[in-house]
Every structure is written in C-alpha cells, then in structure tokens.
Motif scaffolding. Sequence first.
Motif, PDB file in Angstrom:
ATOM      1  N   GLY A  45       0.776  -1.233   0.000  1.00 23.84           N
ATOM      2  CA  GLY A  45       0.000   0.000   0.000  1.00 23.84           C
ATOM      3  C   GLY A  45       0.805   1.279   0.000  1.00 23.84           C
ATOM      4  N   ALA A  46       2.144   1.183   0.086  1.00 27.01           N
ATOM      5  CA  ALA A  46       2.967   2.400   0.141  1.00 27.01           C
ATOM      6  C   ALA A  46       3.081   3.062  -1.220  1.00 27.01           C
ATOM      7  CB  ALA A  46       4.352   2.083   0.684  1.00 27.01           C
ATOM      8  N   PHE A  47       2.907   2.284  -2.289  1.00 26.43           N
ATOM      9  CA  PHE A  47       3.093   2.814  -3.639  1.00 26.43           C
ATOM     10  C   PHE A  47       1.832   2.609  -4.457  1.00 26.43           C
ATOM     11  CE2 PHE A  47       4.332   2.360  -8.123  1.00 26.43           C
ATOM     12  CZ  PHE A  47       5.012   3.541  -8.311  1.00 26.43           C
ATOM     13  N   GLU A  48       1.369   3.690  -5.072  1.00 25.94           N
ATOM     14  CA  GLU A  48       0.211   3.619  -5.958  1.00 25.94           C
ATOM     15  C   GLU A  48       0.696   3.675  -7.401  1.00 25.94           C
ATOM     16  OE1 GLU A  48      -3.820   6.152  -7.106  1.00 25.94           O
ATOM     17  OE2 GLU A  48      -2.724   6.605  -5.260  1.00 25.94           O
ATOM     18  N   PRO A  49       0.519   2.614  -8.163  1.00 28.52           N
ATOM     19  CA  PRO A  49       0.995   2.611  -9.554  1.00 28.52           C
ATOM     20  C   PRO A  49       0.497   3.828 -10.328  1.00 28.52           C
ATOM     21  CG  PRO A  49       0.274   0.423  -8.922  1.00 28.52           C
ATOM     22  CD  PRO A  49      -0.124   1.341  -7.787  1.00 28.52           C
ATOM     23  N   GLY A  50       1.393   4.435 -11.075  1.00 26.07           N
ATOM     24  CA  GLY A  50       1.050   5.598 -11.872  1.00 26.07           C
ATOM     25  C   GLY A  50       1.119   6.917 -11.132  1.00 26.07           C
ATOM     26  N   ALA A  65      22.488   9.393 -13.581  1.00 24.02           N
ATOM     27  CA  ALA A  65      21.723  10.139 -12.575  1.00 24.02           C
ATOM     28  C   ALA A  65      20.281   9.678 -12.648  1.00 24.02           C
ATOM     29  CB  ALA A  65      21.812  11.646 -12.812  1.00 24.02           C
ATOM     30  N   VAL A  66      19.531   9.941 -11.580  1.00 30.40           N
ATOM     31  CA  VAL A  66      18.114   9.598 -11.567  1.00 30.40           C
ATOM     32  C   VAL A  66      17.338  10.691 -10.832  1.00 30.40           C
ATOM     33  CG1 VAL A  66      18.610   7.121 -11.563  1.00 30.40           C
ATOM     34  CG2 VAL A  66      18.126   8.281  -9.402  1.00 30.40           C
ATOM     35  N   PHE A  67      16.016  10.678 -11.041  1.00 24.98           N
ATOM     36  CA  PHE A  67      15.125  11.520 -10.249  1.00 24.98           C
ATOM     37  C   PHE A  67      13.826  10.772 -10.039  1.00 24.98           C
ATOM     38  CE2 PHE A  67      13.522  12.846 -14.471  1.00 24.98           C
ATOM     39  CZ  PHE A  67      12.149  12.747 -14.265  1.00 24.98           C
ATOM     40  N   TYR A  68      13.032  11.239  -9.087  1.00 22.50           N
ATOM     41  CA  TYR A  68      11.644  10.800  -8.982  1.00 22.50           C
ATOM     42  C   TYR A  68      10.799  11.978  -8.530  1.00 22.50           C
ATOM     43  CZ  TYR A  68      12.635  10.135  -3.968  1.00 22.50           C
ATOM     44  OH  TYR A  68      13.007  10.317  -2.657  1.00 22.50           O
ATOM     45  N   ARG A  69       9.551  11.994  -9.015  1.00 21.07           N
ATOM     46  CA  ARG A  69       8.581  13.020  -8.635  1.00 21.07           C
ATOM     47  C   ARG A  69       7.348  12.318  -8.098  1.00 21.07           C
ATOM     48  NH1 ARG A  69       4.705  15.863 -12.798  1.00 21.07           N
ATOM     49  NH2 ARG A  69       3.950  13.720 -12.535  1.00 21.07           N
ATOM     50  N   PRO A  70       7.161  12.316  -6.749  1.00 17.20           N
ATOM     51  CA  PRO A  70       6.004  11.663  -6.127  1.00 17.20           C
ATOM     52  C   PRO A  70       4.774  12.564  -6.191  1.00 17.20           C
ATOM     53  CG  PRO A  70       7.409  12.613  -4.458  1.00 17.20           C
ATOM     54  CD  PRO A  70       8.079  12.889  -5.777  1.00 17.20           C
ATOM     55  N   PRO A  71       3.654  12.131  -5.597  1.00 13.49           N
ATOM     56  CA  PRO A  71       2.442  12.954  -5.627  1.00 13.49           C
ATOM     57  C   PRO A  71       2.611  14.347  -5.015  1.00 13.49           C
ATOM     58  CG  PRO A  71       1.874  10.705  -5.050  1.00 13.49           C
ATOM     59  CD  PRO A  71       3.375  10.768  -5.070  1.00 13.49           C
ATOM     60  N   SER A  72       3.580  14.517  -4.122  1.00 16.93           N
ATOM     61  CA  SER A  72       3.826  15.844  -3.551  1.00 16.93           C
ATOM     62  C   SER A  72       4.357  16.833  -4.578  1.00 16.93           C
ATOM     63  CB  SER A  72       4.825  15.750  -2.394  1.00 16.93           C
ATOM     64  OG  SER A  72       6.103  15.358  -2.883  1.00 16.93           O
ATOM     65  N   LEU A 100       5.954  21.305 -10.795  1.00 16.17           N
ATOM     66  CA  LEU A 100       6.857  20.958  -9.713  1.00 16.17           C
ATOM     67  C   LEU A 100       6.654  21.906  -8.540  1.00 16.17           C
ATOM     68  CD1 LEU A 100      10.259  20.186 -11.519  1.00 16.17           C
ATOM     69  CD2 LEU A 100       8.491  18.583 -10.730  1.00 16.17           C
ATOM     70  N   ALA A 101       6.545  21.332  -7.346  1.00 17.68           N
ATOM     71  CA  ALA A 101       6.411  22.148  -6.137  1.00 17.68           C
ATOM     72  C   ALA A 101       7.756  22.512  -5.550  1.00 17.68           C
ATOM     73  CB  ALA A 101       5.579  21.402  -5.099  1.00 17.68           C
ATOM     74  N   GLY A 102       8.815  21.782  -5.954  1.00 23.04           N
ATOM     75  CA  GLY A 102      10.137  22.065  -5.408  1.00 23.04           C
ATOM     76  C   GLY A 102      11.116  21.003  -5.835  1.00 23.04           C
TER      77      GLY A 102
END
Length: 292
Positions: A45-50, A65-72, A100-102
């Motif tokens: 339940g920690a991760f919601e696909p998409g 290099a990598v990045f990720y952008r979560p729901p925040s 992007l919020a930040g």
Amino acid sequence: MHPDAWHLTEDIDGFHARAGSFLRSRPVLHNTPLTVMEKWRTRPGAFEPGSVLFGRLESGDEVQAVFYRPPSRRLTLTPLSPERADALAAHLADSLGHTLAGVTADHDTATAFAEAWQRHTGATPTLRVRMHLYRLDTLTPPHPHPEGHGRIVGEQDHEHLMRWCRELAADLGESVTIDAGSWEGTRFAEKSYTFWQSPDNTPVSMAGVNPMVAGMVRVDPVYTPARLRGRGYAAAVTAEVSRAALAAGATELVLYTDAGNPTSNALYQRLGYRRVADWAPYDFAYAEPEAG
C-alpha cells in the motif's frame, strides 16, 4: 546533454531494474532514493501505480543520474552538473509544464536545478532550510554518559510514539496528521524506534532508523521533548541506535541535520559523524495568471 538521454517512466519495477545498481553504488549520497524505493517496493500500500514519475539519465549503457517526482510534486535528484540540471529542467518544463512544487538534492545540484527551473518556467525558488549530510566515521560514545538505557519501541508504545512524532512534526513546521488511522501513510511508519529511558524506565528521548538498504542505515528522526533537552539524552539514544545498526551489519550510517542548529551539529560530530555534503530543499512559487 540532449533531453532524449533522459528516460521517463511510471514503471517502478522497470526503473529499479535499470537504476538499482546505480543507486546502490553510492549509498551515502543516494540514501534518500534508496530508502524511498525500498519502502515503495516492499511495504504493501505504500506505492500507488502511476502516481510517481521516475527518470534516469543514461550515457551509453550506463546510468548517470536519476530523479523521482512523487504525488507531492517535489523532485528528488541525484547529483548533476549545472549543464545537466539545465537540460533536465528544460525537458521537464516542456513535458510537464509548471507542475513541480520544489526540488531536493545536494546543494549544488538543487541550486543549479532551481535556477534553471526559474529560467524555463518563471517560478520563484525559495530555499526552505540549509542542511548537512553526515556519515559515521568511528562511533564515539557520549561523555559524560547520561544515566539510563535504550529500549526498542514496541506495539505497547505506539500511542507514545505517535505523540512524539506529532510534536516533532510541529517543531519542524510540518502540516501532517499522525494518528492510528493515518500512521501507515506517514514518513514515520517504516522506521524502527528506540527510546532512551531514565533509571525509573521513563522514556526521555527517541531515535528512529530506516531499514537497511545496500548496507546503509539512515538515522531519522531524533527527538527529545523540549523540557528534557540539554541532558545528553539525544546523544545517548543516537549512539545506541548507531551501535545496534553496526552490530546488525550496517557498513554506512548517515543522518541529516539543520545547518542552522549548532547544538545538533556539534552533538553528532562528537559521536563520530562527519559532514560529507550540504543539502538543499527548494520550494517553487508561481505567479498567478492575470485575469482575462
């Protein structure tokens, strides 16, 4: 660096298959992506696909290099040169718009990206707080050592633990609900905790640690109620969880501090933690569209 060198995906398993070795190659600098990915991949339940956008920068057949952008909508980045940060900002501005919020990364990367994002979108970046990243060198027990002992936090302590996490969040200015119903969705849930107790078995401080990934353990959070500070309890409980992590096989221990808090920075240095990088979270603000 051309934008098409960045490969974007919402597939966490595919991303991890390609970028996992890269993340494990520098567990200290990559500690946050490592622990977040571990939580998303292993906690039900920690991760919601998409819900999360992942990106990896490849040169030849190697991930750089990598990045990720979560729901925040806060971007987390691994180290990038200013040129690569600008190329990524341009690519994301074109593909995502002003979404992007930040951004959070090591200071140089975050600053370069924030400045590039401002150029490409007009957003105003604001540095939220200056932070330091520390790595344990040789653990040095605190001296003088406060009376008492460490104790693993159990299920019977859950209400007490949630209360202290609420107090900590309030101290940090976080707007978050922490109760039995919301606990599993908070950033505190995946950690294990230790109380430092006074000789009469009263908890006086706590420290949490994230699950070990690639031999790395991050100490977070450390909290002592305001009325009990200045007595060495935070040092004692930090030393306790650090010792336990080493005994469990950890090869790297890390933690973050507020650069503007000389007390906590001095405390961790006395315990043997050494500063390895500066860290920076930026917030982005956007101008309101003019009324038509």
